[in-house]
Write a protein that holds these residues in place. Structure first.
Motif, short mmCIF file in Angstrom:
data_model
loop_
_atom_site.label_atom_id
_atom_site.label_comp_id
_atom_site.label_asym_id
_atom_site.label_seq_id
_atom_site.Cartn_x
_atom_site.Cartn_y
_atom_site.Cartn_z
N MET A 1 7.36 -52.15 -61.18
CA MET A 1 8.01 -50.85 -61.37
C MET A 1 8.51 -50.33 -60.02
N THR A 2 9.70 -49.74 -60.04
CA THR A 2 10.29 -49.21 -58.81
C THR A 2 9.58 -47.93 -58.37
N SER A 3 9.24 -47.84 -57.09
CA SER A 3 8.69 -46.60 -56.54
C SER A 3 9.78 -45.88 -55.75
N TYR A 4 9.72 -44.57 -55.77
CA TYR A 4 10.64 -43.75 -54.99
C TYR A 4 9.92 -43.24 -53.74
N ILE A 5 10.60 -43.30 -52.59
CA ILE A 5 10.04 -42.78 -51.34
C ILE A 5 11.03 -41.79 -50.71
N ALA A 6 10.60 -40.55 -50.54
CA ALA A 6 11.38 -39.58 -49.76
C ALA A 6 11.01 -39.78 -48.30
N ALA A 7 12.02 -39.84 -47.41
CA ALA A 7 11.72 -40.07 -45.98
C ALA A 7 12.75 -39.35 -45.12
N TYR A 8 12.30 -38.94 -43.93
CA TYR A 8 13.14 -38.08 -43.08
C TYR A 8 13.09 -38.55 -41.64
N LEU A 151 20.54 -52.31 -51.47
CA LEU A 151 19.11 -52.43 -51.80
C LEU A 151 18.62 -53.80 -51.35
N VAL A 152 17.58 -53.82 -50.54
CA VAL A 152 17.01 -55.07 -50.04
C VAL A 152 15.51 -55.02 -50.27
N SER A 153 14.94 -56.12 -50.76
CA SER A 153 13.49 -56.18 -51.03
C SER A 153 12.71 -56.27 -49.73
N PHE A 219 21.99 -45.12 -56.30
CA PHE A 219 20.98 -46.00 -55.70
C PHE A 219 19.68 -46.00 -56.49
N VAL A 220 19.26 -44.84 -56.96
CA VAL A 220 18.05 -44.79 -57.79
C VAL A 220 18.28 -45.60 -59.06
N ASP A 221 19.43 -45.39 -59.71
CA ASP A 221 19.72 -46.10 -60.97
C ASP A 221 19.76 -47.61 -60.76
N LYS A 222 20.40 -48.04 -59.68
CA LYS A 222 20.52 -49.49 -59.45
C LYS A 222 19.17 -50.10 -59.08
N VAL A 224 16.24 -49.18 -60.12
CA VAL A 224 15.46 -49.33 -61.35
C VAL A 224 16.03 -50.47 -62.19
N ALA A 225 17.36 -50.49 -62.35
CA ALA A 225 17.99 -51.54 -63.16
C ALA A 225 17.71 -52.92 -62.59
N ASP A 226 17.71 -53.05 -61.28
CA ASP A 226 17.49 -54.35 -60.63
C ASP A 226 16.00 -54.64 -60.38
N ARG A 227 15.12 -53.77 -60.87
CA ARG A 227 13.67 -53.92 -60.71
C ARG A 227 13.27 -54.12 -59.25
N MET A 228 13.86 -53.32 -58.38
CA MET A 228 13.49 -53.35 -56.96
C MET A 228 12.09 -52.75 -56.81
N THR A 229 11.41 -53.13 -55.74
CA THR A 229 10.08 -52.54 -55.49
C THR A 229 10.20 -51.05 -55.21
N HIS A 230 11.27 -50.66 -54.50
CA HIS A 230 11.34 -49.28 -54.07
C HIS A 230 12.79 -48.85 -53.82
N VAL A 231 12.97 -47.54 -53.73
CA VAL A 231 14.26 -46.99 -53.33
C VAL A 231 13.98 -45.80 -52.42
N SER A 232 14.63 -45.79 -51.24
CA SER A 232 14.40 -44.72 -50.27
C SER A 232 15.69 -44.45 -49.51
N LEU A 233 16.19 -43.23 -49.61
CA LEU A 233 17.46 -42.88 -48.98
C LEU A 233 17.25 -42.46 -47.53
N ILE A 234 18.36 -42.44 -46.76
CA ILE A 234 18.29 -42.20 -45.31
C ILE A 234 18.69 -40.75 -45.02
N TRP A 235 17.68 -39.93 -44.79
CA TRP A 235 17.88 -38.48 -44.67
C TRP A 235 17.45 -37.96 -43.30
N HIS A 236 18.14 -36.91 -42.84
CA HIS A 236 17.87 -36.29 -41.54
C HIS A 236 17.75 -34.79 -41.75
N PRO A 237 16.61 -34.19 -41.40
CA PRO A 237 16.45 -32.75 -41.63
C PRO A 237 17.57 -31.89 -41.03
#
Ligand SMILES: [Zn+2]
Length: 280
Positions: A1-8, A151-153, A219-222, A224-237
């Motif tokens: 199952m894909t996990s979501y990670i918020a990161a800053y 998306l890269v594993s 990115f979240v949709d893809k 999950v569809a591709d059964r990636m381990t995780h999805v985490s976007l590149i964010w800057h406060p």
């Protein structure tokens, strides 16, 4: 199952105001996050960051170098700093963050990152090992230093001699560039043909809704569809705050993650899952 990670990537004086709003949103949604901290940024506003982040059950503290010195030549965003300063950026920074928060730091994200992680930077890998890091999150560009990052594993640096050091790549746009927030004018970062055309707007995005539409949702949709381990976007406060001080984009994204029932973790939480063999 894909996990979501918020990161800053927390890297400049303008980040503090953003982190205040970000922390409030995370508390509202009980959403975990990883903060990659530039030690110098932390040093400048240390009491404020301690008050916001120390001992917070939702947050992981990780390292984003000491001064935001680039560790690898990039085509558009700077040349690598001198090797003799690598220990300051990788080792001293970790110690400073650990001393500040009284907790071990196990993750590192290099400034700007690259399109193949740190495979081509042996001195960085050596120092990461010396310092005791267990993961890096450094593959943050698509092919040929394009954006968005695909998306890269997760993988390990076994081939480079570090089988216990993991790469946990983020994905998507560096949101500051999608908004023109660096104010550096047009940049040469497109791939043709695009790997994900639905993530390419006609111009800088103007609203949090567009950010969600062109970056976060696809990115979240893809993932999950591709059964990636995780999805985490590149964010800057600093950039999130300049563009959307109320952090409506976070509201939209976290609501969507909850709606879809996607589990949320930190990067170190994902690492633990990988080591426990819950994900492959
Ligand atoms: Zn950065």
């Amino acid at each position: 199952m894909t996990s979501y990670i918020a990161a800053y990537d927390t890297e400049s004086p303008g980040c503090l105001a953003g982190v205040r709003e970000i922390v409030a949103k995370h508390e509202k949604f009980e959403m975990p996050a990883t903060f990659f901290l530039v030690a110098r940024t932390l040093e400048a506003d240390r009491p404020e960051y301690v008050a916001l982040l120390k001992d917070h059950p939702l947050f992981e503290m990780a390292c984003h170098s000491y001064t935001h010195m680039v560790l690898r030549d990039t085509p558009e965003f700077g040349k690598a700093g001198p090797l003799e300063l690598f220990p300051r950026e990788i080792v001293d920074s970790k110690k400073f963050i650990e001393d500040t928060f009284g907790r071990e730091v196990v993750g590192f994200r290099p400034p700007v990152s690259s399109d193949d992680g740190l495979k081509a930077v042996p001195e960085a890998l050596r120092l990461l090992q010396v310092a005791g890091y267990r993961y890096v999150s450094s593959l943050a560009w698509g092919p040929h230093f394009t954006l968005p990052a695909l998306l890269v594993s997760p993988f390990t640096y076994a081939e480079q001699g570090y089988p216990e050091l993991w790469e946990l790549p983020p994905c998507g746009w560096h949101e500051n560039l999608l908004k023109g927030n660096n104010r550096c004018g047009p940049v040469r970062i497109g791939l043709f043909p695009p790997a994900m055309p639905e993530t390419i707007p006609n111009d800088y995005i103007k609203t949090p809704e567009e950010e969600f539409q062109y970056n976060n949702k696809p990115f979240v949709d893809k993932a999950v569809a591709d059964r990636m381990t995780h999805v985490s976007l590149i964010w800057h406060p600093w950039s999130l705050h300049r563009f959307d001080p109320e952090m409506r984009m976070l509201e939209m994204t976290f609501s969507y993650i909850r709606e879809r029932g996607i589990p949320a973790v930190t990067f170190v939480g994902l690492l633990q899952q990988l080591l426990d063999g819950k994900e492959r």
